[in-house]
Design a protein around this motif. Structure first.
Motif, mmCIF file in Angstrom:
data_model
loop_
_atom_site.group_PDB
_atom_site.id
_atom_site.type_symbol
_atom_site.label_atom_id
_atom_site.label_comp_id
_atom_site.label_asym_id
_atom_site.label_seq_id
_atom_site.Cartn_x
_atom_site.Cartn_y
_atom_site.Cartn_z
ATOM 1 N N SER A 89 0.790 -1.155 -0.172
ATOM 2 C CA SER A 89 -0.168 -0.064 -0.005
ATOM 3 C C SER A 89 0.818 1.138 0.077
ATOM 4 O O SER A 89 1.916 1.479 0.547
ATOM 5 C CB SER A 89 -0.803 0.279 1.203
ATOM 6 O OG SER A 89 -1.820 -1.107 1.440
ATOM 7 N N GLN A 90 0.489 2.003 -0.795
ATOM 8 C CA GLN A 90 1.013 3.452 -0.479
ATOM 9 C C GLN A 90 0.536 4.604 0.237
ATOM 10 O O GLN A 90 1.145 5.376 0.685
ATOM 11 C CB GLN A 90 1.211 4.057 -2.036
ATOM 12 C CG GLN A 90 2.159 3.406 -2.665
ATOM 13 C CD GLN A 90 1.754 2.231 -3.736
ATOM 14 O OE1 GLN A 90 0.599 2.353 -3.952
ATOM 15 N NE2 GLN A 90 2.729 1.207 -3.662
ATOM 16 N N GLY A 91 -0.872 4.409 0.613
ATOM 17 C CA GLY A 91 -1.614 5.230 1.306
ATOM 18 C C GLY A 91 -2.648 4.464 2.270
ATOM 19 O O GLY A 91 -3.094 3.364 1.869
ATOM 20 N N VAL A 92 -2.615 5.202 3.481
ATOM 21 C CA VAL A 92 -3.678 4.391 4.501
ATOM 22 C C VAL A 92 -4.490 5.523 5.186
ATOM 23 O O VAL A 92 -4.016 6.559 5.491
ATOM 24 C CB VAL A 92 -2.804 3.728 5.709
ATOM 25 C CG1 VAL A 92 -3.787 3.182 6.647
ATOM 26 C CG2 VAL A 92 -1.942 2.544 5.222
ATOM 27 N N LEU A 93 -5.823 5.286 5.022
ATOM 28 C CA LEU A 93 -6.752 6.182 5.621
ATOM 29 C C LEU A 93 -7.143 5.506 7.121
ATOM 30 O O LEU A 93 -7.704 4.431 7.097
ATOM 31 C CB LEU A 93 -8.104 6.073 5.112
ATOM 32 C CG LEU A 93 -8.264 7.009 3.769
ATOM 33 C CD1 LEU A 93 -9.712 7.073 3.181
ATOM 34 C CD2 LEU A 93 -7.931 8.497 4.005
ATOM 35 N N LEU A 94 -6.680 6.090 7.910
ATOM 36 C CA LEU A 94 -7.070 5.838 9.357
ATOM 37 C C LEU A 94 -8.153 6.441 9.959
ATOM 38 O O LEU A 94 -8.167 7.596 10.112
ATOM 39 C CB LEU A 94 -5.939 6.020 10.249
ATOM 40 C CG LEU A 94 -4.756 5.164 10.331
ATOM 41 C CD1 LEU A 94 -3.541 5.502 11.159
ATOM 42 C CD2 LEU A 94 -5.071 3.563 11.097
ATOM 43 N N VAL A 95 -9.318 5.756 10.071
ATOM 44 C CA VAL A 95 -10.612 6.420 10.705
ATOM 45 C C VAL A 95 -10.887 6.043 11.930
ATOM 46 O O VAL A 95 -10.903 5.127 12.315
ATOM 47 C CB VAL A 95 -11.710 6.113 9.596
ATOM 48 C CG1 VAL A 95 -12.901 7.046 9.801
ATOM 49 C CG2 VAL A 95 -11.150 6.148 7.966
ATOM 50 N N TYR A 96 -11.184 7.196 12.712
ATOM 51 C CA TYR A 96 -12.233 6.953 13.949
ATOM 52 C C TYR A 96 -13.251 7.917 13.931
ATOM 53 O O TYR A 96 -13.409 8.880 13.063
ATOM 54 C CB TYR A 96 -11.276 7.236 15.004
ATOM 55 C CG TYR A 96 -10.770 8.685 15.630
ATOM 56 C CD1 TYR A 96 -9.617 9.098 14.773
ATOM 57 C CD2 TYR A 96 -11.354 9.429 16.169
ATOM 58 C CE1 TYR A 96 -9.068 10.376 14.976
ATOM 59 C CE2 TYR A 96 -11.170 10.734 16.583
ATOM 60 C CZ TYR A 96 -9.841 11.215 15.936
ATOM 61 O OH TYR A 96 -9.583 12.686 16.015
ATOM 62 N N ASP A 97 -14.248 7.518 14.859
ATOM 63 C CA ASP A 97 -15.427 8.377 15.127
ATOM 64 C C ASP A 97 -15.187 9.343 16.265
ATOM 65 O O ASP A 97 -14.937 8.636 17.422
ATOM 66 C CB ASP A 97 -16.534 7.299 15.456
ATOM 67 C CG ASP A 97 -17.906 7.812 15.713
ATOM 68 O OD1 ASP A 97 -18.008 9.124 16.166
ATOM 69 O OD2 ASP A 97 -18.872 7.105 15.819
ATOM 70 N N VAL A 98 -15.580 10.409 16.051
ATOM 71 C CA VAL A 98 -14.908 11.495 17.267
ATOM 72 C C VAL A 98 -16.125 11.388 18.410
ATOM 73 O O VAL A 98 -15.893 11.946 19.528
ATOM 74 C CB VAL A 98 -15.284 12.967 16.677
ATOM 75 C CG1 VAL A 98 -14.221 13.232 15.797
ATOM 76 C CG2 VAL A 98 -16.574 13.265 16.213
ATOM 77 N N GLY A 99 -17.182 10.614 18.126
ATOM 78 C CA GLY A 99 -18.132 10.411 19.220
ATOM 79 C C GLY A 99 -17.928 8.969 20.052
ATOM 80 O O GLY A 99 -18.399 8.863 21.135
#
Ligand code: GTP
Ligand code: MG
Length: 273
Positions: A89-99
């Motif tokens: 992979s060249q890119g990673v989206l690391l996602v979280y929920d602010v709630g």
């Protein structure tokens, strides 16, 4: 040897890259991708089963970039399916929920899972990471503030964006920055340019501020056992003071953390004979 060098097509100006999305189940990974690729939002939760795959073409400066997106399922149940897809992979989206604080706290273990699956050849410096603090439209239930999220991201050299797949806030800006950083990295011989996200503070400082914010009492804040001696308290205090003194530390939240440490020391010393 595994490398993250993207495949270059015959046309000199086109690039083919692979990006993946990571984060707990239900934080909005699929919706963020859908909002960008299809310009729409689906309020009903449709859990990703294993992996969803899609391709999109984007233009960055004079280059056409063909982006292969692997949208991972966040549920632990799909670990066996996910682990095949981390490599190259060249890119990673690391996602979280602010709630949901646990989804923010889980970012470290997502990085851990990725490193483990990539094995000893893992070269995290050849990957662009973007942290998405998602669902910012739900302001009333927000529990992780911008400072905390930004600190975690920038202390690791990652980009930070506040997003809402529901309203579209931050989505285009985030993807534009993502793809342009990946292109920069590829043009830089596969190395993430270090100056690009220059936080100006260390990971140790950022992690310490986070630990102080989440500490349960003054002992915990100073990192000493309840009942510690005066000398132990002072020693721990001096170490933290050197690390976080506002003259030396520019990390967001350092001033508050420093004050909290001063107060913790004062209150502990009052009660130690
Ligand atoms: P898994 O595939 O199970 O890992 O989940 P996911 O991270 O892909 O989550 P998904 O995109 O399916 O979204 C989960 C739920 O959150 C859905 O009900 C979405 O409608 C909702 N959602 C996603 N993003 C947002 C957002 O920015 N704001 C609001 N209010 N809801 C959102
Ligand atoms: Mg999904």
């Amino acid at each position: 040897m595994e490398t993250n060098t993207p495949k270059r097509r015959d046309n000199k100006k086109s690039l083919r890259v692979k990006v993946i999305s990571l984060g707990n189940a239900e934080v909005g990974k699929s919706c963020i991708i859908k909002r960008y690729c299809e310009k729409r939002f689906v309020p009903k939760y449709l859990a990703t089963i294993g992996i969803d795959y899609g391709v999109t073409k984007v233009q960055v400066r004079d280059r056409e970039i063909k982006v292969n997106i692997f949208d991972m399922a966040g549920h632990p149940f799909f670990y066996e399916v996910r682990n095949e897809f981390y490599k190259d992979s060249q890119g990673v989206l690391l996602v979280y929920d602010v709630g949901l604080r646990e989804s923010f706290d889980a970012l470290d273990s997502w990085l851990g899972e990725m490193k483990q699956e990539m094995g000893s050849q893992a070269n995290m410096d050849s990957i662009v990471f973007i942290v998405c603090a998602n669902k910012v439209d739900l302001t009333k239930r927000r529990v992780v503030d911008e400072g905390e999220g930004r600190l975690w991201a920038e202390s690791r050299g990652f980009h930070y964006f506040e997003t809402s797949a529901q309203s579209g806030e931050g989505i285009n800006e985030m993807f534009q920055s993502f793809f342009s950083s990946i292109t920069d990295m590829c043009e830089n011989g596969g190395k993430r340019p270090v100056t690009e996200v220059s936080a100006g503070f260390t990971k140790e400082q950022a992690d310490t501020i986070r630990r102080i914010r989440n500490s349960k009492d003054s002992w915990d804040m100073l990192g000493v056992k309840p009942g510690a001696t005066r000398e132990e308290v002072n020693k721990a205090y001096r170490k933290l003071a050197v690390l976080l003194h506002p003259d030396k530390c520019v990390a967001p939240g350092s001033e508050d953390a420093f004050k909290a440490v001063v107060n913790a020391r004062t209150s502990l010393l009052k009660n130690i004979k």
